[in-house]
Scaffold this active site. Structure first.
Site, PDB file in Angstrom:
ATOM      1  N   ASP A 150       0.842  -1.184   0.000  1.00  0.00           N
ATOM      2  CA  ASP A 150       0.000   0.000   0.000  1.00  0.00           C
ATOM      3  C   ASP A 150       0.891   1.252   0.000  1.00  0.00           C
ATOM      4  OD1 ASP A 150      -2.780   1.067   0.415  1.00  0.00           O
ATOM      5  OD2 ASP A 150      -1.838   1.910   2.209  1.00  0.00           O
ATOM      6  N   GLU A 166       1.747   0.238  -4.816  1.00  0.00           N
ATOM      7  CA  GLU A 166       1.251   1.515  -5.318  1.00  0.00           C
ATOM      8  C   GLU A 166       2.425   2.492  -5.369  1.00  0.00           C
ATOM      9  OE1 GLU A 166      -3.257   2.248  -4.034  1.00  0.00           O
ATOM     10  OE2 GLU A 166      -1.913   2.169  -2.325  1.00  0.00           O
TER      11      GLU A 166
END
Ligand code: CA
Length: 634
Positions: free
Chosen positions: A325, A354
């Site tokens: 994340d 990400e």
């Protein structure tokens, strides 16, 4: 202080025994607390024994800022914390490395992990080449699998890890749950946070995505049949993983090391105040994450904590991949270390993240898309193809190339190459080392689902929307790269326009399996695309040079993207494959490469797969209906 060379050389501990080292005869605890003046282990009779009843065992200062104590005897099940004297306070903190906790993660528990393995644990993982381009990732929330009435799961399994061990569910004769995932044909199931997160009361669970980490090395308790039993959730999660492995599915976990739920009460912060998080020049916590704090991964002992945690999950839980994340908050070196250490455990473990450009580090140190060349073996979500296809995720009404915005054609083209260094005429916003570093997708748990995005951005009827859904999905899915789909995307999942459903109800979030019937055409289309991709290496090229040599764009109008795949060049039994996407409002006539020939159609607007849907005899041009994809081969 913390970033001075003196501190770093004096207090960087490199041993592998932080936290609990359990044996039946004794348990040794080691905690890194270089600024503490005293540390005690506090043990409790029960999970909820009062603070004052805690029994203190002093820890001795050892090496490199660590403190050690040994508790004699079999401590399996002992409830414990640390009490740390630091900066004039006496803080009680959970062991940051702890592997089991009491309900809601408030106290640590020593466990004999060897007693947590389910029967059959230790079986080999499902076969996988280890090439990211051979994976097909399916992103799923634990609760979403089983909460809806149409899931077919009994009440006791709804919302729980144990649902993953039930592989025979159905509704009105149609497969649901794990059986439906297996039926779809994906290779990897990626679970939203399964580590202990803070917001949900484990005694009375409600829906939450779980991006609020509390205890990094402990499974979340709200998914357990009994969160008051510290070992049970460990066994249940392992059983879930084992069950999916038995179904031939690999399992990835969502890893949220970039921020924590609450910086001030986070265990590491209570033990070594201000070390774990980045601060600005005024001493305030930075919030590149948007969550109130950013983890200072560049500090040696934070980096070690992250790498140790990933290693623990990969080995103890036998996981097959990780999704980082807000990876861009973390630094390049930490992610390189993660990859190196995972390679030692199992090089076929996938890492994606990400790679958005954010956080307070110098730009060249961020684990971002533009630095992906430094991150071999790690892929980044490709928002260029995502938004190129459907329009920006930050503007519900905005269209993408697939829905009529021809200005985004270049973004789609770049994404189709996997954002490799293809040619001067293809403009990738960031360049991958190889296509496996590009996560190709149009839908994830964040933002509107594709169905909801189409509803808000295209003024049309349901039938055309379904067609556009298949069209948009197929562009991303057939692109070179690592394909990623969101659970339910295969049946046009809707969240009723909720673009940030992190704490919305199960009614909004859960998988509505009835839609597998309503949207059977789209479901079967996804199955077909998956079988096509799995059967044909031309869609799974692993290197930039393969893509440059064997993927050629055809000259077409702004509303058409067409490309030829030289199957023969990559060991595909189909010699030449042509993929045509027509985003125009009228049927497109596309001149085929290589002159007059006979082609077999395997994908059109409604059907996809490896079976021949039509044979186009002795043609030089092919007609592709508006808003559809066509795949032909000869
Ligand atoms: Ca929790």
């Amino acid at each position: 202080l913390y970033d001075s060379p003196e501190f770093i050389s004096k207090y960087t501990y490199t041993g592998n025994d932080l936290g609990v080292t359990y044996t039946k005869k004794a348990t040794t605890l080691r905690v890194w607390a270089p600024t503490a003046t005293a540390v005690n282990v506090v043990t409790y009779k029960e999970s909820n024994s009062p603070y004052s009843s805690g029994k203190l065992t002093p820890m001795k200062y050892d090496v490199k800022g660590t403190w050690v104590a040994t508790l004699k005897g079999d401590q399996d099940g002992t409830v414990f914390n640390y009490r740390v004297q630091v900066n004039g306070f006496n803080n009680e903190a959970v062991d940051p490395y702890v592997r089991a906790t009491t309900v809601n993660g408030l106290r640590g528990v020593i466990v004999d992990l060897s007693t947590t393995n389910p029967k059959g644990w230790g079986m080999a993982k499902p076969r996988f080449s280890g090439k990211p381009t051979d994976a097909i990732i399916y992103e799923l929330h634990v609760r979403d699998l089983s909460m809806d009435a149409s899931s077919g799961y009994p009440a006791a399994q709804k919302g729980k890890y144990v649902a993953f061990t039930n592989t025979k569910t159905s509704h009105n004769g149609e497969k649901t749950g794990v059986a439906a995932i297996k039926d779809l044909g994906v290779t990897h199931v990626e679970l939203l946070p399964i580590f202990d997160f803070a917001t949900v009361d484990e005694n009375n669970p409600t829906f939450n995505w779980g991006y609020d980490p509390q205890n990094y090395n402990v499974p979340e308790g709200s998914y357990s049949a009994d969160p008051t039993n510290p070992k049970l959730r460990i066994t249940e999660l392992k059983s879930a993983i084992l069950s999916l492995h038995k179904q031939g599915l690999r399992i990835n976990m969502d890893a949220v090391y970039n921020h924590v739920s609450n910086a001030s009460s986070f265990s590491q912060n209570l033990i070594v105040p201000n070390y774990f998080f980045r601060r600005d020049d005024n001493g305030n916590l930075t919030s590149g994450s948007g969550c109130g704090n950013d983890v200072a991964s560049e500090r040696p002992m934070v980096r070690k904590f992250i790498v140790d945690s990933v290693k623990y999950w990969a080995s103890e839980y036998n996981l097959d991949g990780f999704r980082f994340d807000l990876m861009g908050i973390l630094d390049v070196t930490t992610m390189q270390n993660v990859r190196e250490e995972l390679d030692k455990i199992d090089p076929s473990i996938i890492v994606i993240g990400e790679g958005w450009n954010m956080g307070g580090l110098p730009e060249d140190q961020r684990a971002t898309q533009v630095n992906i060349s430094k991150l071999d073996g790690i892929a980044a979500f490709n928002d260029q193809i995502r938004d190129g296809i459907k329009g920006s995720v930050f503007n519900a009404d905005e269209k993408g190339w697939a829905t009529g915005n021809t200005g985004r054609r270049g973004d789609v083209v770049a994404g189709i190459t996997g954002n490799v260094a293809y040619s001067a005429s293809v403009t990738a916003n960031w360049i991958t080392n190889d296509p496996g570093q590009s996560v190709s997708y149009v839908e994830a748990h964040d933002n509107l689902t594709l169905a909801d995005k189409l509803f808000s951005s295209v003024n049309t009827n349901a039938t055309t929307r379904s067609k556009l859904h298949r069209f948009a999905s197929s562009i991303a899915f057939l692109a070179q790269g690592l394909p990623f789909i969101h659970a339910g995307q295969e049946f046009e999942r809707t969240k009723g326009g909720d673009d940030n459903s992190y704490q919305s109800s199960d009614a909004v979030n859960s998988m509505k399996y009835k839609q597998r019937v309503t949207y059977a055409t789209t479901l079967n289309y996804f199955k077909g695309l998956i079988s096509l991709r799995k059967a044909h290496p031309a869609f799974r090229m692993a290197t930039t040079s393969d893509v440059k040599k064997n993927l050629t764009f055809l000259n077409t109008s702004q509303t058409v993207i067409a490309y030829k795949l030289n199957g023969a060049g990559v060991g595909d039994k189909w010699g030449t494959i042509v993929v045509i996407h027509n985003a125009g409002k009228a049927t497109a006539s596309v001149t085929m490469p290589g002159g007059k020939a006979t082609w077999k159609v395997v994908v059109n607007g409604d059907k996809a797969g490896v079976a021949t849907l039509a044979t186009l005899k002795s043609i030089t041009k092919v007609s592709v209906p508006a808003g559809t994809t066509m795949v032909v081969y000869k």
